[in-house]
Design an enzyme around this catalytic site. Structure first.
Site, mmCIF file in Angstrom:
data_model
loop_
_atom_site.group_PDB
_atom_site.id
_atom_site.type_symbol
_atom_site.label_atom_id
_atom_site.label_comp_id
_atom_site.label_asym_id
_atom_site.label_seq_id
_atom_site.Cartn_x
_atom_site.Cartn_y
_atom_site.Cartn_z
ATOM 1 C CD GLU A 132 -2.994 -0.968 2.293
ATOM 2 O OE1 GLU A 132 -2.906 -0.061 3.127
ATOM 3 O OE2 GLU A 132 -3.941 -1.778 2.293
ATOM 4 C CD GLU B 68 -3.211 -6.102 4.133
ATOM 5 O OE1 GLU B 68 -3.963 -5.239 4.634
ATOM 6 O OE2 GLU B 68 -1.977 -6.023 4.145
HETATM 7 C C1 BGC Z 1 -2.424 -2.736 6.138
HETATM 8 C C2 BGC Z 1 -2.345 -3.616 7.370
HETATM 9 C C3 BGC Z 1 -3.336 -3.106 8.393
HETATM 10 C C4 BGC Z 1 -4.722 -3.244 7.826
HETATM 11 C C5 BGC Z 1 -5.831 -2.821 8.771
HETATM 12 C C6 BGC Z 1 -3.830 -2.429 5.719
HETATM 13 O O1 BGC Z 1 -3.881 -1.132 5.269
HETATM 14 O O2 BGC Z 1 -1.702 -3.308 5.090
HETATM 15 O O3 BGC Z 1 -1.025 -3.597 7.835
HETATM 16 O O4 BGC Z 1 -3.210 -3.729 9.627
HETATM 17 O O5 BGC Z 1 -4.815 -2.447 6.685
HETATM 18 O O6 BGC Z 1 -5.728 -1.489 9.101
#
Ligand code: BGC
Length: 451
Positions: A173, A362
């Site tokens: 990101e 993610e």
């Molecule tokens: C990040 C993670 C983070 C998650 C929740 C993402 O933007 O890659 O490291 O914990 O979001 O906030």
């Protein structure tokens, strides 16, 4: 998305679909100043008062450094086939450049070997926000030397781990760490202002492509991607000013990093911010070097963003209208829960001609979990995953090449400026004792993946 209460099963996505779970070095490893590791910007930032909730520190986190075998067994037990984790740059190169750290290198070999032993496919992220503090002293992501430092680090990792690891993610990101860390001061290193933001953006756009080229050159048969945070941007009203504000935010949140990677350069819309950014680009004469032919694009989505015009916000002239103000359902982070918007943002990214393949690298949600009699009944999280997986299946059935889905995250962990207060895990951690308890959402995944 009405049908998300119906049960689905992983088999609907086909045999080839990759199911994974993710962690990150700062958030999970601990052992922050032992076994030769140098300090990262999160070690130093967390010492500044008022920066992290409860003054929490990422020093011990989930103690993954010592407990990786147990945690990998849990990945296996829940039925995932992919394990995505990040390498801590200062654990490999304590000063960022120069001397390498044998014990740090050996640790990642142990993790990778254990994955392979358990038949888990490792996906390695090269940068998940933990810059060596020594490099931040020299300007960090804003320095004209940045690419040189990063290239050395990436080459080292490729040569050291490339015979075992084939799946590489260059950056996690870039919009997240450049905006929060170099514009708003909310994340490490806590810098603010456009004079930091612009060079950090430009270095990140160059680094994601340069990293890709290095891995391609040094790792035979590598499968290379990089990740982008993304959010559907919805104007608060159909007033022209709100619609234009939403367009500007879309450029920043969704288009800023993928378009240069695809060879389109920075977005060229009528937006003062972009004119200034282009000045950096011109003076650095690197447009072509921002492009790389990634094998896959990692999409990371959590929530949509509703946007309203606000003339007081410099340059962007837009503000977010929070989910709580709009009285829509949201997670403990205050993020709107909206699986339909997940479907739409995937479609938006797929509409770029040269995106070949998408992996959702993610997706997940934090809730106020309660451990009662050894059980965590996190129905809201189950509903979140169920809804988002229905949305993903719909996108896939419509012909979008989505090849994988990685859940955020394996265990509760250090959630950046929220410290240990925000719990995203499929597995609960008692941070006093390090006791792990699989949440009902973890069992739900196990059934979904059919182990
Ligand atoms: C990040 C993670 C983070 C998650 C929740 C993402 O933007 O890659 O490291 O914990 O979001 O906030």
């Amino acid at each position: 998305m009405k049908d998300h209460t119906q049960k689905i099963h992983a088999s609907s996505f086909g045999d080839e679909f990759q199911w994974g779970v993710v962690i990150a070095a700062v958030q999970n490893e601990g052992a922050h100043n032992s076994y030769g590791k140098g300090p990262s910007i999160w070690d130093t930032f967390s010492r500044r008062s008022g920066k992290i909730k409860g003054s929490h520190k990422p020093y011990v986190a989930c103690d993954f450094f010592h407990r990786y075998k147990d945690d990998l067994m849990l990945v296996k037990a829940l039925g995932f086939k992919i394990f995505r984790f990040s390498i801590s740059w200062p654990r490999i190169l304590p000063e960022g450049i120069g001397k390498t750290n044998k014990e740090g290198i050996a640790f990642y070999h142990r993790v990778i070997d254990e994955c392979l032993k358990l038949d888990l496919i490792p996906y390695v992220t090269l940068y998940h926000w933990d810059l060596p503090a020594a490099l931040e002293k020299e300007g960090g992501w804003t320095s004209h030397l940045f690419l040189k430092w990063f290239s050395r680090y990436v080459s080292f990792c490729a040569e050291e781990f490339g015979s075992k690891v084939k799946n590489w993610i260059i950056l996690n990101e870039p919009f997240g760490f450049t905006s929060l860390g170099y514009m708003l001061g909310k994340h490490a290193p806590g810098k603010r202002g456009f004079n930091n933001f612009f060079p950090a953006i430009h270095n990140a756009a160059l680094a994601q492509a340069e990293g890709g080229r290095i891995i391609r050159a040094l790792v035979p048969h590598a499968h290379i991607g990089t990740t982008f945070s993304c959010s559907e941007i919805i104007p608060f009203s159909d007033k022209e000013t709100d619609v234009m504000a939403a367009k500007r935010v879309d450029i920043l949140l969704n288009r800023l990093f993928i378009e240069p990677a695809l060879g389109l350069g920075y977005p060229r819309d009528d937006f003062k911010f972009l004119e200034k950014l282009e000045l950096y680009n011109k003076s650095w004469k690197y447009t072509r070097r921002m492009q790389f032919d990634f094998d896959f694009i990692g999409l990371q989505n959590y929530f949509p963003v509703v946007v309203k015009y606000n003339s007081f916000i410099p340059m962007i002239q837009a503000m977010e209208v929070k989910a709580s103000t709009r009285k829509v359902s949201h997670s403990a982070m205050g993020w709107e829960i909206n699986p339909g918007s997940f479907y739409r943002i995937i479609k938006q990214f797929w509409s770029y001609e040269n995106v070949k393949k998408i992996i959702v690298t993610e997706n997940g949600a934090a809730f106020k979990d309660k451990l009662v009699n050894g059980e965590i009944k996190d129905d809201q999280r189950i509903d979140y995953f169920n809804g988002h997986l229905h949305a993903l299946l719909k996108a896939k059935k419509e012909g979008i090449n989505v090849a994988g889905y990685f859940a955020w995250t394996l265990t509760d962990n250090f959630e950046w400026s929220e410290g240990y207060t925000a719990r995203f895990g499929l597995i609960h951690i008692d941070f006093e004792t390090q006791l792990r308890t699989i949440k009902n959402s973890g069992y739900w995944f196990r059934d979904f993946l059919n182990v």
